[in-house]
Write an enzyme that holds these catalytic residues in place. Structure first.
Site, mmCIF file in Angstrom:
data_model
loop_
_atom_site.group_PDB
_atom_site.id
_atom_site.type_symbol
_atom_site.label_atom_id
_atom_site.label_comp_id
_atom_site.label_asym_id
_atom_site.label_seq_id
_atom_site.Cartn_x
_atom_site.Cartn_y
_atom_site.Cartn_z
ATOM 1 N N LEU A 90 -4.874 -4.811 3.869
ATOM 2 C CA LEU A 90 -3.972 -4.991 2.736
ATOM 3 C C LEU A 90 -4.485 -6.095 1.823
ATOM 4 C CD1 LEU A 90 -0.537 -4.765 4.596
ATOM 5 C CD2 LEU A 90 -1.901 -2.927 3.592
ATOM 6 N N CYS A 91 -4.435 -5.815 0.536
ATOM 7 C CA CYS A 91 -4.898 -6.784 -0.450
ATOM 8 C C CYS A 91 -3.726 -7.668 -0.861
ATOM 9 C CB CYS A 91 -5.473 -6.053 -1.664
ATOM 10 S SG CYS A 91 -6.018 -7.161 -2.977
ATOM 11 N N LEU A 92 -3.639 -8.829 -0.241
ATOM 12 C CA LEU A 92 -2.597 -9.800 -0.559
ATOM 13 C C LEU A 92 -3.251 -11.150 -0.831
ATOM 14 C CD1 LEU A 92 -0.116 -8.887 2.330
ATOM 15 C CD2 LEU A 92 -0.159 -7.955 0.013
ATOM 16 N N THR A 125 -0.522 -2.986 -5.086
ATOM 17 C CA THR A 125 -1.761 -3.674 -4.735
ATOM 18 C C THR A 125 -2.616 -2.723 -3.914
ATOM 19 O OG1 THR A 125 -2.704 -5.693 -3.783
ATOM 20 C CG2 THR A 125 -0.914 -4.643 -2.564
ATOM 21 N N LEU A 126 -3.836 -3.084 -3.655
ATOM 22 C CA LEU A 126 -4.702 -2.241 -2.851
ATOM 23 C C LEU A 126 -4.141 -2.158 -1.433
ATOM 24 C CD1 LEU A 126 -7.376 -0.652 -2.964
ATOM 25 C CD2 LEU A 126 -8.517 -2.691 -2.077
#
Length: 234
Positions: A90-92, A125-126
Site C-alpha cells: 500500500l502506498c501510504l 492511492t496506489l
C-alpha cells in the site's frame, strides 16, 4: 559487522514497540510479530462503529526492513475490505513507498493508527480501490469466515478466531429457530389456526347442534298440526 549492528537495532526497537503496544493498545487494532521473525508483524483492525466497516475484522501485515527504524515498513491488507487491494503493498505516507516522509520516531502504534485513519477516508492511492458502502458492509459480514481460513490468523489470534466461531454458531442457531418458527406458522395457517383435534371436536359439536335443531323442528311441527286439527274439530 555494520549489518549485524543495524539488525540488532531493528530488533531492539521492535521489541520496545511490542511492549509499548501491549501496555497502551491502539483503539480498534491489535498487532504482534511472528514468533519466528520479529521483522514481520501481523495486525487486525476492527471496523469502527457507524462506519461501513462496522462488524468487520481485517487481517494484514507489516514487513519491516533490517534498517528499521531508519526506513519504513511495507504495509499489506490480507482480508477483503473494499478499501485496499489484498496482498498488495500500500502506498501510504507511513509505508516504504514514501521513505522521504518517514520519521524514525514513528512506532508500530503510529503506523497502525495512520493505516486506520486512511482506511476510513476515501482518498485514492496506489493499492486502494473504490467500492460502495454496501459492498464494504457485505465484506465486513464475510470477513470472519475469510479469516478462519487463514492459518496464520488463527495461530496468532486464537481468541479472536474463537470469537468468530461462536458468532457463527449463534447466527446459525438464530437462523434455525427462525426457519422452524416459519414452518410452524405455515402449518398453522393451513389449518386456519386450529389443529386436527380442534377440527374434530368442532365437527362433533356441529353435528349435535344439527340434531337438536331437527328434534326441535319436528316438535314444533307436531304441535302446529295438533293445534290445526283441534281448531277444525271445534
Amino acid at each position: 559487522m555494520n549489518s549485524k549492528r543495524v539488525n540488532t537495532t531493528a530488533t531492539a526497537r521492535l521489541k520496545q514497540d511490542y511492549m509499548r503496544i501491549m501496555k497502551d493498545p491502539v483503539p480498534y487494532v491489535r498487532a504482534l510479530p511472528l514468533p519466528s521473525n520479529i521483522l514481520e508483524w501481523h495486525y487486525i483492525v476492527r471496523g469502527p462503529e457507524k462506519s461501513p466497516y462496522e462488524g468487520g475484522i481485517y487481517h494484514g501485515k507489516l514487513v519491516f526492513p533490517r534498517q528499521f527504524p531508519f526506513k519504513p515498513p511495507s504495509i499489506y491488507m490480507i482480508t477483503p475490505n473494499g478499501r485496499f487491494k489484498c496482498n498488495t503493498r500500500l502506498c501510504l505516507s507511513i509505508s516504504d513507498f514514501h521513505p522521504d516522509t518517514w520519521n524514525p520516531a514513528w512506532s508500530v502504534s503510529t503506523i497502525l493508527t495512520g493505516l486506520l485513519s486512511f482506511m476510513l477516508e476515501k482518498d485514492p492511492t496506489l493499492g486502494s480501490i473504490e467500492t460502495s458502502d454496501y459492498t464494504k458492509r457485505q465484506l465486513a459480514a464475510q470477513s470472519g469466515s475469510f479469516n478462519l481460513s487463514d492459518s496464520v490468523f488463527c495461530d496468532l489470534f486464537p481468541d479472536v478466531a474463537e470469537e468468530i466461531k461462536e458468532e457463527q454458531q449463534r447466527r446459525a442457531e438464530e437462523l434455525r429457530q427462525s426457519t422452524n418458527h416459519g414452518a410452524i406458522g405455515q402449518r398453522s395457517h393451513s389449518n386456519d389456526g386450529q389443529n386436527p383435534a380442534d377440527n374434530e371436536n368442532q365437527g362433533l359439536i356441529g353435528s349435535a347442534l344439527a340434531n337438536i335443531f331437527v328434534i326441535v323442528g319436528l316438535a314444533a311441527f307436531a304441535y302446529t298440526v295438533k293445534y290445526v286439527l283441534k281448531s277444525i274439530v271445534e
